[in-house]
Design an enzyme around this catalytic site. Structure first.
Site, PDB file in Angstrom:
ATOM      1  N   HIS A 109      36.544  33.992  38.624  1.00 21.50           N
ATOM      2  CA  HIS A 109      37.090  35.335  38.798  1.00 21.50           C
ATOM      3  C   HIS A 109      36.166  36.318  38.110  1.00 21.50           C
ATOM      4  CE1 HIS A 109      39.213  38.553  36.485  1.00 21.50           C
ATOM      5  NE2 HIS A 109      39.633  38.890  37.684  1.00 21.50           N
ATOM      6  N   VAL A 112      35.220  44.356  37.783  1.00 22.40           N
ATOM      7  CA  VAL A 112      34.659  45.513  37.084  1.00 22.40           C
ATOM      8  C   VAL A 112      35.337  46.753  37.646  1.00 22.40           C
ATOM      9  CG1 VAL A 112      32.434  44.633  36.287  1.00 22.40           C
ATOM     10  CG2 VAL A 112      32.664  45.348  38.656  1.00 22.40           C
ATOM     11  N   GLY A 261      52.005  50.559  44.329  1.00 28.24           N
ATOM     12  CA  GLY A 261      52.065  50.617  45.780  1.00 28.24           C
ATOM     13  C   GLY A 261      50.778  50.244  46.472  1.00 28.24           C
TER      14      GLY A 261
END
Length: 306
Positions: A109, A112, A261
């Site tokens: 993983h 930035v 959202g």
């Protein structure tokens, strides 16, 4: 605060980084290519999500760029910075998770990102964050050493050993499955809320982003063709379950994305395509699978293995 550069400077670096990593991973895989989704967000902004599936090396590799805005910060952000409640925000970032086919090749993983809080359209706070970490299922000491040597080297212009130790420790503490009493993997670097000198902070972000391929590609070449069988595959799927647990229970980026959202498919692209859970599983004493537990705790890898 108003003197910081326009966010387009960071935007350009991040889109270029996504392009470079995609090209390198396609070359390393040698079979599959990334498919791209462009998406927009109703409250503001959007991004491009790229996913490679069923390759020769990678079962799934996802890397997304996002450039999103919002009128108010979600609870996951204001819990630590209550003075920013009610501020609008602008965030840009690149995040990736690669799930290889071969159980001997670690999952990885990297992320930035740059964030700005705004009032009346003017920045009132900004920071950089990111890092990279490695999640092996069958660890090799030379891979672990190489990973941390790259991390240490890229920290050299930014405080050297002190910066490396601080951000390694932050990584160990952050990627920690408290309910399992184990780290997610062998760590790397993690940082957040990096601010002060914009140019210096941005340069460090770029060093971390650019260093990811230096850290990961040699491990890909070493391990991608290692023979394995069904036992190793089943253990890989079992350990992927831990990855899911961390991302859903603890990961702040996942929480921020869902609460603000964000696009659900892009947020959850980090999930492995297959995983499994097994009640009460304990690897046989002395087995290769049992050895993993000794790697899932904070250790001074450079001193121990260097």
């Amino acid at each position: 605060m108003n003197s910081i550069p326009d966010i387009s400077t960071v935007h350009a670096y991040l889109t270029g980084l996504q392009d470079r990593i995609c090209s390198a991973i396609e070359a390393a895989d040698g079979s599959a290519t990334f498919q791209e989704d462009h998406w927009t967000r109703s409250e503001g902004g959007g991004g491009r999500t790229r996913v490679l599936r069923n390759g020769a090396v990678f079962e799934q590799a996802g890397i997304g760029f996002s450039n999103v805005t919002g009128s108010t910060l979600p609870p996951s952000a204001t819990a630590a910075r209550p003075e920013l409640a009610g501020a609008s925000w602008h965030a840009v970032g690149v995040s990736l998770v690669f799930h290889p086919k071969n159980p001997y090749l670690p999952t990885t993983h990297a992320n930035v990102r740059h964030f700005r809080a705004l009032r009346d359209g003017e920045p009132v706070a900004w920071w950089f964050g990111g890092g990279f970490d490695l999640t092996p299922f069958y660890p090799f000491d030379d891979d672990v050493l190489h990973w941390h040597q790259v991390a240490r080297t890229l920290c050299e212009p930014f405080g050297g050993q002190e910066r490396y130790e601080a951000h390694k420790r932050w990584c160990d503490e952050y990627f920690n499955l408290k309910h399992r009493q184990e780290t997610r993997g062998i760590g790397g670097l993690f940082f957040d809320d990096l601010h002060g000198d914009f140019a210096q902070s941005f340069a460090y972000l770029q060093a971390v982003g650019n260093g990811f391929l230096d850290a990961y590609l040699p491990i890909v070449e070493r391990r991608k063709d290692t023979p394995y069988g069904e036992r190793e595959r089943q253990f890989q799927l079992y350990r992927r379950g831990r990855y899911v647990e961390f991302n859903l229970v603890f990961d702040r980026g996942t929480h921020f994305g869902l609460q603000s959202g964000g696009r659900t498919e892009s947020i959850l692209m980090s999930m492995p395509p297959l995983a499994r859970w097994e009640y009460g599983y304990t690897p046989a004493a002395g087995s290769a699978e049992a050895l993993l537990s000794d790697y899932l705790r904070p250790r001074d890898w450079l001193r121990e293995l260097g």
